[in-house]
Design a protein around this motif. Structure first.
Motif, PDB file in Angstrom:
ATOM      1  N   GLU A 108       0.839  -1.198   0.000  1.00 38.35           N
ATOM      2  CA  GLU A 108       0.000   0.000   0.000  1.00 38.35           C
ATOM      3  C   GLU A 108       0.872   1.246   0.000  1.00 38.35           C
ATOM      4  N   LEU A 109       0.406   2.292  -0.664  1.00 36.48           N
ATOM      5  CA  LEU A 109       1.109   3.565  -0.646  1.00 36.48           C
ATOM      6  C   LEU A 109       0.956   4.234   0.713  1.00 36.48           C
ATOM      7  N   ALA A 110       1.975   4.961   1.131  1.00 37.02           N
ATOM      8  CA  ALA A 110       1.888   5.699   2.388  1.00 37.02           C
ATOM      9  C   ALA A 110       0.932   6.878   2.269  1.00 37.02           C
ATOM     10  N   PHE A 111       0.847   7.453   1.059  1.00 40.81           N
ATOM     11  CA  PHE A 111      -0.039   8.589   0.804  1.00 40.81           C
ATOM     12  C   PHE A 111      -0.867   8.277  -0.433  1.00 40.81           C
ATOM     13  N   VAL A 160      -2.543   9.863   7.918  1.00 44.07           N
ATOM     14  CA  VAL A 160      -3.675   9.768   8.839  1.00 44.07           C
ATOM     15  C   VAL A 160      -4.762  10.736   8.402  1.00 44.07           C
ATOM     16  N   ASP A 161      -5.957  10.525   8.946  1.00 48.49           N
ATOM     17  CA  ASP A 161      -7.062  11.463   8.730  1.00 48.49           C
ATOM     18  C   ASP A 161      -6.796  12.688   9.594  1.00 48.49           C
ATOM     19  N   ARG A 162      -6.299  13.729   8.984  1.00 50.16           N
ATOM     20  CA  ARG A 162      -5.892  14.892   9.774  1.00 50.16           C
ATOM     21  C   ARG A 162      -7.073  15.580  10.444  1.00 50.16           C
ATOM     22  N   ALA A 219      -4.413  18.194  17.459  1.00 50.44           N
ATOM     23  CA  ALA A 219      -5.085  18.735  16.277  1.00 50.44           C
ATOM     24  C   ALA A 219      -4.690  20.174  15.964  1.00 50.44           C
ATOM     25  N   TRP A 220      -3.934  20.827  16.849  1.00 50.27           N
ATOM     26  CA  TRP A 220      -3.519  22.208  16.583  1.00 50.27           C
ATOM     27  C   TRP A 220      -2.727  22.324  15.272  1.00 50.27           C
ATOM     28  N   LYS A 221      -2.103  21.232  14.841  1.00 48.64           N
ATOM     29  CA  LYS A 221      -1.323  21.288  13.604  1.00 48.64           C
ATOM     30  C   LYS A 221      -2.186  21.628  12.392  1.00 48.64           C
ATOM     31  N   ASN A 222      -3.494  21.357  12.495  1.00 51.81           N
ATOM     32  CA  ASN A 222      -4.384  21.692  11.389  1.00 51.81           C
ATOM     33  C   ASN A 222      -4.469  23.196  11.159  1.00 51.81           C
ATOM     34  N   TYR A 223      -4.101  23.985  12.144  1.00 53.13           N
ATOM     35  CA  TYR A 223      -4.049  25.438  11.946  1.00 53.13           C
ATOM     36  C   TYR A 223      -3.187  25.759  10.718  1.00 53.13           C
TER      37      TYR A 223
END
Length: 302
Positions: free
Chosen positions: A124-127, A209-211, A219-223
């Protein structure tokens, strides 16, 4: 013979870094130089790197992946390498990864990427890659081609011509993380340089991952993902139209968070809104400790 430098950016993942560097030392065509950009690690990385005589180590405060690759690419470019091979510290290169990139068709100044394979499931692909007429999920979706145009997983085995860097510059360190790599890729494409994946060249990487589903406080990284997206839209569609597209995309994405059934949907809603607002105001100065939604979460969850 063309000179090639590897650039590895690391932050507090010493065990992963050691494995990554070992995979570079075991290449059938080894890089001429390995630069390691240490983003202010506090886990013993600095001490270990100081004991490695075959590396060029550049230590700086934590400027995120964007700041790390900006420093590394700039240094390697100034040192006049012909190609710069970029990767995160949690990558593992197959033994012939670099050799296969160099053996691939000569398409002039370009960006050539290894295929990113899920280290936990090597079929499987990583992305996953979603294209209008094709979806790539499995390794065999890629390996049926010698070269795949318009697809690349920056910075996971990304080989960049110095002529591309001369034209487009270095990554924008203000973007910090999440989206900086896509902005750099679309900047190269905007300038007309081919961006391709070479399926015979393999890199192993943890799966994506499902960001949107990352629990707080991580989840702050989604900023940064939301804030930096405006730059991607503008690279793809021009400044004016890209700005308008981002505005509508960000409004929809923000309210979708509020409508979700996730436990921390209110914090996600506030975070997306803060990121979109800052992006529209061209505020790219915030670091994690100054993100208002993250500060609110920490205050409410002492």
């Amino acid at each position: 013979m063309e000179r090639i430098a590897a650039v590895v950016v690391t932050y507090n993942r010493l065990d992963d870094l050691k494995k990554c560097l070992l995979s570079l030392h075991e290449q059938t065509r080894r890089p001429d130089t390995i630069y390691v950009i240490n983003n202010g690690s506090t886990d013993g990385t600095d001490e270990w790197l100081n004991s490695q005589p075959d590396l060029i180590v550049l230590t700086q405060p934590n400027l995120g992946g964007a700041g790390g690759f900006a420093t590394g690419i700039n240094r390697a470019y100034q040192d006049k390498y012909d190609w710069i091979w970029c990767m995160d510290d949690d990558c593992l290169a197959a033994p012939d990864a670099l050799e296969q990139l160099l053996l691939s068709p000569n398409i002039g100044p370009c960006v050539k990427n290894s295929v990113s394979v899920n280290v936990r499931n090597k079929e499987e692909l990583a992305f996953f890659v979603y294209r209008p007429n094709k979806t790539f999920r499995h390794v065999t979706d890629m390996t049926q081609f010698d070269i795949v145009y318009g697809v690349a997983s920056f910075f996971n085995g990304t080989l960049i011509s110095s002529e591309v860097i001369q034209a487009i510059g270095i990554p924008d360190k203000k973007l910090f993380i999440w989206g900086d790599e896509v902005e750099y890729m679309t900047r190269a494409q905007k300038m007309g340089f081919p961006v391709v994946t070479i399926p015979k060249s393999v890199f192993y990487h943890p799966p994506s991952v499902d960001r949107d589903g990352i629990p707080w406080p991580g989840a702050w990284k989604n900023y940064y993902r939301v804030r930096n997206e405006r730059r991607v839209f503008q690279n793809d569609h021009g400044n004016k139209y890209g700005f308008i597209m981002f505005m509508f995309w960000s409004i929809r994405a923000t309210f979708e968070q509020l409508a979700s059934e996730r436990k921390n949907r209110v914090y996600n809603f506030l975070l997306y809104g803060e990121a979109a607002f800052d992006s529209l105001l061209n505020n790219f100065r915030k670091r994690p400790d100054t993100i208002l939604t993250l500060r609110l979460y920490r205050f409410m969850n002492k």
